[in-house]
Motif scaffolding. Structure first.
Motif, PDB file in Angstrom:
ATOM      1  N   ALA A  50       0.873  -1.176   0.000  1.00 21.86           N
ATOM      2  CA  ALA A  50       0.000   0.000   0.000  1.00 21.86           C
ATOM      3  C   ALA A  50       0.902   1.215   0.000  1.00 21.86           C
ATOM      4  O   ALA A  50       1.890   1.271   0.736  1.00 21.86           O
ATOM      5  N   VAL A 101       0.738   5.411   0.296  1.00 21.11           N
ATOM      6  CA  VAL A 101      -0.132   6.505   0.706  1.00 21.11           C
ATOM      7  C   VAL A 101       0.342   7.794   0.044  1.00 21.11           C
ATOM      8  O   VAL A 101       1.507   8.171   0.181  1.00 21.11           O
ATOM      9  N   THR A 139      -1.430  -0.826  -4.097  1.00 16.57           N
ATOM     10  CA  THR A 139      -2.684  -0.127  -3.834  1.00 16.57           C
ATOM     11  C   THR A 139      -2.311   1.285  -3.421  1.00 16.57           C
ATOM     12  O   THR A 139      -1.636   1.492  -2.428  1.00 16.57           O
ATOM     13  N   LEU A 178      -3.349   4.701  -2.016  1.00  9.98           N
ATOM     14  CA  LEU A 178      -4.390   5.261  -1.160  1.00  9.98           C
ATOM     15  C   LEU A 178      -4.337   6.779  -1.227  1.00  9.98           C
ATOM     16  O   LEU A 178      -3.306   7.376  -0.909  1.00  9.98           O
ATOM     17  N   ARG A 219      -6.477  10.548  -0.428  1.00  4.79           N
ATOM     18  CA  ARG A 219      -7.583  11.187   0.299  1.00  4.79           C
ATOM     19  C   ARG A 219      -8.612  11.813  -0.637  1.00  4.79           C
ATOM     20  O   ARG A 219      -9.798  11.801  -0.348  1.00  4.79           O
ATOM     21  N   GLN A 223      -7.264   3.654  -4.665  1.00  6.58           N
ATOM     22  CA  GLN A 223      -8.378   3.729  -3.713  1.00  6.58           C
ATOM     23  C   GLN A 223      -8.559   5.198  -3.330  1.00  6.58           C
ATOM     24  O   GLN A 223      -7.873   5.697  -2.441  1.00  6.58           O
ATOM     25  N   THR A 265      -9.684   7.828   0.704  1.00  2.86           N
ATOM     26  CA  THR A 265      -9.238   6.863   1.697  1.00  2.86           C
ATOM     27  C   THR A 265      -8.266   7.530   2.669  1.00  2.86           C
ATOM     28  O   THR A 265      -7.387   8.266   2.254  1.00  2.86           O
ATOM     29  N   GLU A 266      -8.438   7.272   3.956  1.00  2.42           N
ATOM     30  CA  GLU A 266      -7.517   7.756   4.964  1.00  2.42           C
ATOM     31  C   GLU A 266      -7.082   6.603   5.854  1.00  2.42           C
ATOM     32  O   GLU A 266      -7.873   5.714   6.164  1.00  2.42           O
TER      33      GLU A 266
END
Length: 103
Positions: free
Chosen positions: A42, A44, A65, A67, A69, A94, A97-98
């Motif tokens: 993942a 971010v 993935t 992620l 916001r 995604q 998402t947070e």
């Protein structure tokens, strides 16, 4: 030459320090790519650095993935990176998402 270092944004989760250096990393170098090879990761973020990392890691790992916001990458990432991410079959975005906890 002034090399003042970098200040990374840290997730606002209680136990972040437990994971830093073992499973939470702040860049995607060949070292991190080797640590994650053939795994699902993942990532971010939704800026250009995150986009470049996602594209790079996608060549090394099973799945990335991403992620984000916001509801779209278009407001914060260069168009060419968005297009490269959309073209990678093993990158899933995604949106909205947070991260609220690490386990």
């Amino acid at each position: 030459v002034i090399a003042s270092g970098a200040r990374y944004r840290r997730l606002d989760v209680a136990n972040l320090a437990e994971f830093e250096g073992t499973s939470v990393h702040y860049w995607a170098s060949p070292i991190e790519a080797r640590l994650c090879r053939d795994q699902e990761v993942a990532l971010v973020g939704a800026g250009n650095s995150a986009g470049q990392a996602a594209v790079y890691l996608a060549s090394q790992v099973r799945k990335v993935t991403l992620l984000a916001r916001r509801d779209s990458l278009n407001a914060t990432m260069s168009r060419y990176l968005v297009e490269r991410i959309e073209a990678q079959p093993n990158i899933e975005v995604q949106p909205e998402t947070e991260i609220v906890a690490l386990d």
